[in-house]
Design an enzyme around this catalytic site. Structure first.
Site, mmCIF file in Angstrom:
data_model
loop_
_atom_site.group_PDB
_atom_site.id
_atom_site.type_symbol
_atom_site.label_atom_id
_atom_site.label_comp_id
_atom_site.label_asym_id
_atom_site.label_seq_id
_atom_site.Cartn_x
_atom_site.Cartn_y
_atom_site.Cartn_z
ATOM 1 N N ALA A 124 0.810 -1.217 0.000
ATOM 2 C CA ALA A 124 0.000 0.000 0.000
ATOM 3 C C ALA A 124 0.843 1.267 0.000
ATOM 4 O O ALA A 124 0.393 2.319 -0.473
ATOM 5 C CB ALA A 124 -0.937 0.002 1.205
ATOM 6 N N TYR A 146 -4.974 5.532 -2.024
ATOM 7 C CA TYR A 146 -5.487 6.630 -1.206
ATOM 8 C C TYR A 146 -4.772 7.924 -1.635
ATOM 9 O O TYR A 146 -3.611 7.894 -2.030
ATOM 10 C CB TYR A 146 -5.229 6.315 0.270
ATOM 11 N N GLY A 185 -3.100 10.312 -0.449
ATOM 12 C CA GLY A 185 -1.785 10.678 0.049
ATOM 13 C C GLY A 185 -0.663 9.735 -0.338
ATOM 14 O O GLY A 185 0.508 9.999 -0.028
ATOM 15 N N LYS A 186 -0.966 8.642 -1.044
ATOM 16 C CA LYS A 186 0.061 7.679 -1.422
ATOM 17 C C LYS A 186 0.938 8.228 -2.560
ATOM 18 O O LYS A 186 0.582 9.187 -3.237
ATOM 19 C CB LYS A 186 -0.594 6.357 -1.850
ATOM 20 N N ASN A 187 2.095 7.582 -2.765
ATOM 21 C CA ASN A 187 2.979 7.997 -3.860
ATOM 22 C C ASN A 187 2.233 7.999 -5.192
ATOM 23 O O ASN A 187 2.467 8.857 -6.036
ATOM 24 C CB ASN A 187 4.183 7.068 -3.954
#
Length: 369
Positions: A164, A188, A190-192
């Site tokens: 994740a 999500y 905010g993920k890379n």
């Protein structure tokens, strides 16, 4: 205060959006005009491109990363009475994957230096009910895949990767996502690689797993209105697929900048009060988070805030001490390394749009603590 530099947050998504705004708005209009809202060609294209990126045969988009973990467990035949080995030091969603199918998460401690699942702690937790080992590529850094896979193979268990936080990370030069039976990703925001809403996915090299998850996410059917098993409505929506496909083209550049920032932190922060995550030679992290530990976290956070540095906190309570799992009868002291990390960790500002001046300010502030 060390300087008059503006507030430096842990994450700023507005700066990333500014780079790709025109592309995003254009494809948004295309999705709306084509009415491709649930699954459809934009999701199909992203799935193919993401599989190619991860070096796997298949990729599957779903509605979030927690769903990916749940469906992976179902595809592996995990259910009530079964056990799944999970690191105590992870976001709680890793454990939800087991719990949502009626299985029991069995926690193990993390390595005191890498903060990833400790292979040496796994074997003693295996019972005749163990079905799966779930390793987590935590903070964007791969866990020791070979060591964990060797244990799984020796005991006839399956291994999944919770990736994740690790889009693009490499283990021994190979991108994560194809080492276990399946790998589960969160997109999500905010993920890379983050959506503009909720989204997740899985990758695999096994067609049977792919077909099963594909059916499960779509009401348990391969042919519309013919339902082979009890399924779920867990599809990725077309807008998120289209946006993720745009962002995927930028991912390596964004990860490269994160690695530059991490290197600056690693070389520039010389304050002995601050401990960083150990980087084994086989792990190429993409630094979803840059986590450090200090003895007096509250004092350190107050000091950073006073100097316009605003860190994050991932995660203040380890899984085994969460109220949701009180019935498993874990206690403080069961997993000391995970508990120490939870009590002493914080996440420094980390996103690709940080300027060199901002990075240097963070370094200077920390060194003067």
């Amino acid at each position: 205060m060390l300087s008059t530099i503006a507030k430096i947050p842990c994450l700023d998504l507005k700066k990333q959006y500014a780079q790709i705004k025109d592309e995003v708005l254009k494809v948004t209009e295309e999705v709306f005009e084509s009415n491709a809202f649930s699954g459809g060609p934009y999701v199909d294209a992203f799935e193919q491109h993401f599989a190619d990126y991860c070096g796997t045969q298949y990729a599957m988009g779903v509605n979030n990363g927690t769903t990916a973990l749940q469906l992976a467990m179902l595809a592996l035949g995990v259910g009530p009475g079964d056990e799944v080995i999970i690191p105590a030091n992870t976001f709680i969603a890793t454990a939800w994957g087991a719990s949502h199918v009626g299985a029991t998460p069995v926690f193990v401690d993390c390595d005191p230096d890498t903060w990833e699942i400790d292979p040496a702690q796994i074997e003693c937790r295996i019972t005749e009910r163990t079905k799966v080992i779930a390793g987590v590529h935590l903070y964007g850094q791969p866990f020791d895949v070979q060591a964990v896979k060797a244990i799984a193979d020796r005991f006839g268990l399956k291994m999944i990767e919770d990736a994740a936080q690790a889009h693009g990370a490499r283990y021994n030069g190979t991108r994560v996502g194809g080492f276990g039976e399946m790998a589960c990703f969160s997109f999500y925001p905010g993920k890379n690689l983050g959506a503009y809403g909720e989204a997740g996915g899985m990758t695999t090299n096994d067609k049977a797993y792919y077909d099963h998850v594909r059916s499960l996410r779509n009401h348990g059917c391969q042919v519309r209105y013919y339902h082979d098993e009890v399924g779920y409505n867990m599809r990725m929506d077309g807008l998120q697929g289209a946006i993720l496909d745009i962002k995927l083209r930028y991912l390596d550049a964004w990860n490269g900048r994160r690695q530059e920032i991490a290197k600056a932190y690693q070389q520039g922060i010389t304050n002995p009060a601050v401990k960083m995550q150990k980087q084994p030679e086989w792990a190429e992290s993409v630094y979803h988070l840059f986590v450090v530990t200090v003895e007096n976290r509250d004092d350190f956070m107050t000091y950073l805030n006073e100097n316009n540095v605003f860190p994050g906190l991932h995660y203040p309570v380890p899984c085994h001490l969460q109220k949701a799992y009180h019935n498993l009868s874990y206690h403080r002291g069961d997993f000391p390394h995970s508990e120490y990390l939870a009590d002493h960790c914080l996440s420094l500002p980390m996103f690709a749009e940080l300027t060199d001046e901002e990075v240097q300010h963070v370094i200077n502030v920390i060194n003067k603590y």
